[in-house]
Design an enzyme around this catalytic site. Structure first.
Site, PDB file in Angstrom:
ATOM      1  N   SER B  18       0.859  -1.181   0.000  1.00  0.00           N
ATOM      2  CA  SER B  18       0.000   0.000   0.000  1.00  0.00           C
ATOM      3  C   SER B  18       0.896   1.231   0.000  1.00  0.00           C
ATOM      4  CB  SER B  18      -0.922  -0.062   1.216  1.00  0.00           C
ATOM      5  OG  SER B  18      -1.851   0.979   1.184  1.00  0.00           O
ATOM      6  N   HIS B  45      -2.835  -1.452  -3.042  1.00  0.00           N
ATOM      7  CA  HIS B  45      -3.902  -0.460  -2.864  1.00  0.00           C
ATOM      8  C   HIS B  45      -3.717   0.646  -3.896  1.00  0.00           C
ATOM      9  CE1 HIS B  45      -4.600  -1.639   1.613  1.00  0.00           C
ATOM     10  NE2 HIS B  45      -5.119  -2.502   0.762  1.00  0.00           N
ATOM     11  N   ASP B 138      -4.492  -4.209   6.257  1.00  0.00           N
ATOM     12  CA  ASP B 138      -4.866  -5.136   5.188  1.00  0.00           C
ATOM     13  C   ASP B 138      -3.630  -5.969   4.831  1.00  0.00           C
ATOM     14  OD1 ASP B 138      -6.452  -6.333   3.282  1.00  0.00           O
ATOM     15  OD2 ASP B 138      -6.091  -4.793   1.763  1.00  0.00           O
TER      16      ASP B 138
END
Lengths: 273, 197
Positions: B18, B45, B138
């Site tokens: 991310s 992401h 995540d």
């Protein structure tokens, strides 16, 4: 969180098929499994408990369907797609027919239906189009009929509408009511909502344009192929089929009866009966 | 015996990242051995409503092109795949991708946990999972699934990460086999490649 295996999923789909005639046996495995796990968690059940509830309590199937189906959507999702509809696809249909028919197959909470109505209104042809919006889930159809969405979701919808380059502001189409955006009911004047199951349902009409975006991703390839066959039958020759931007028809047997008219936005045209 | 104790039994590499992972990802892809034998599956992401640009930017520097697969597309050896914008990307038994538009997971779609978790389910101990820099949790649960099913787990050295929340979250919930800097991950890929020659 509990885990479930393929045998559990088979038991669940068998019960549902035998008792209720909904066929989830050819759904894509990973998302189907996530949906079932989600239901188990929400309803605080294990697999045996779920099967018992499905067997003993006929009303529960509607709750189950409502949670199982994925109802996450946006208005004007992929604005580029909606621009193509306005600038190429719909003018293409109108070359041959002044009046035409659209089917939203798997309409969910109706954001796509409202988007279409706005597009047609702005093109000045709203009254010439008959729209059928169908879904498997009766609860979600009621939500689609209400055409009322949370104000929170309107931020994204408004952004999409701006990128679609609509002629007004999205705000012109709804009123704020109790923290929601309630769309003008006249938009849905020509829309008939109906409960329809793409898997078990029969072909029921012929259309010039079918939208089925991000619905068949929940099916395996066998089922995608069967559903494409039904769409083929439900389209007039030279009618259009729109699917999601990351879906593809190329592995379906019926693909050869269509041509790609826009690969970026995944719009196909039926060229052969 | 090689440095990372590798063999040629692996079937896929899955990578999550991310905020702050882009530079590291570029470095890994640009120094990847030619004809690397395994599929590389990336869930990074990204902006939900920007469909273009990301895969092109990765491809520009990558040794081989990166693609955003279609729903039900087969996974090929040596393919480099990126989860498309606004879809969750799963891997299915039968070795193909499946997309979904389900609710966001950890505020993300694509969610790293979904890609990692389904890879773990399909590839079991034949999977290598790598988690890079990132600002939320995540991927931690996904790494746990990989570890529990016998796969090899790697996180980027937190001190090197622009934002270390993501690798730290994974370290907190599961056994991580290697904590590596990006340069060492590049070495890892070279070592892994040798096992297949």
């Amino acid at each position: 969180m509990q885990d479930i295996d393929i045998a559990d999923l088979k038991r669940i789909t068998e019960v549902i098929f035998q008792k209720y005639r909904y066929d989830f046996r050819n759904y894509a495995m990973s998302s189907f499994k996530r949906r079932v796990l989600r239901i188990l968690e929400l309803k605080k059940l294990n697999v045996d408990g779920l099967i018992k509830k499905l067997t003993d309590n006929p009303g529960f199937i509607y709750e189950f369907l409502d949670e199982l189906t994925v109802n996450v959507t946006e208005m004007f999702r992929d604005p580029g797609f909606w621009r193509i509809l306005r600038e190429e696809i719909i003018p293409g249909i109108m070359l041959n027919h002044k009046q035409f028919k659209i089917w939203h197959a798997g309409c969910s909470s109706g954001e796509e239906v409202v988007s279409m109505a706005i597009l047609l209104k702005e093109m000045g042809i709203h009254q010439d189009v008959t729209i059928i919006a169908s879904d498997l889930d009766t609860n979600i159809i009621e939500r689609a009929k209400a055409a009322t969405y949370s104000l929170k979701s309107m931020e994204l919808n408004e952004k999409n509408y701006i990128r679609f380059q609509g002629t007004k502001s999205l705000k012109d189409y709804y009123k704020e009511e109790n923290g929601n955006a309630a769309f003008d009911k006249n938009l849905l004047m020509n829309v008939s909502f109906r409960k329809h199951d793409l898997v078990m349902g029969e072909v029921f009409n012929k259309f010039d344009l079918i939208l089925c975006r991000n619905v068949m991703i929940y099916f395996n390839q066998t089922l995608q192929n069967e559903v494409l066959k039904k769409f083929h039958e439900s389209l007039f020759r030279y009618g259009y089929l729109a699917i999601g931007s990351k879906e593809s028809l190329i592995w379906c047997d019926y693909a050869s009866r269509f041509i790609v008219v826009n690969n970026e936005e995944k719009v196909y045209k039926k060229i052969k009966d | 015996m090689n440095k990372f104790n590798l063999d040629n039994s692996y079937k896929a590499v899955v990578i999550g990242g991310s905020a702050g992972s882009f530079q590291g990802m570029i470095k890994i892809l640009s120094q990847l051995p030619k004809n690397f034998p395994l599929p590389i599956i990336m869930a990074l992401h990204r902006l939900k409503h920007v469909r273009h640009g990301f895969v092109e930017a990765l491809s520009l520097k990558s040794v081989s092109p990166v693609t955003e697969p279609y729903d039900k597309e087969s996974i090929k050896k040596g393919g480099i795949y990126l989860a498309p914008a606004n879809y969750h990307m799963s891997v299915e038994l039968g070795n193909y991708f499946a997309m979904s538009t389900e609710e966001m997971v950890n505020n993300s779609r694509p969610a790293i946990d979904i890609t990692l978790g389904t890879c773990a389910y399909v590839y079991k101990d034949k999977l290598i999972g790598i988690l890079l820099s990132g600002a939320n949790k995540d991927g931690a649960l996904g790494m746990k699934h990989i570890s529990e099913r016998g796969g090899l787990t790697i996180v980027q050295e937190p001190s090197e990460c622009m934002i270390d929340t993501m690798p730290k979250a994974a370290l907190a919930v599961t056994k991580i086999d290697h904590v590596l800097k990006v340069d060492q991950i590049v070495e890892f890929f070279k070592e892994l490649d040798k096992q297949y020659k």
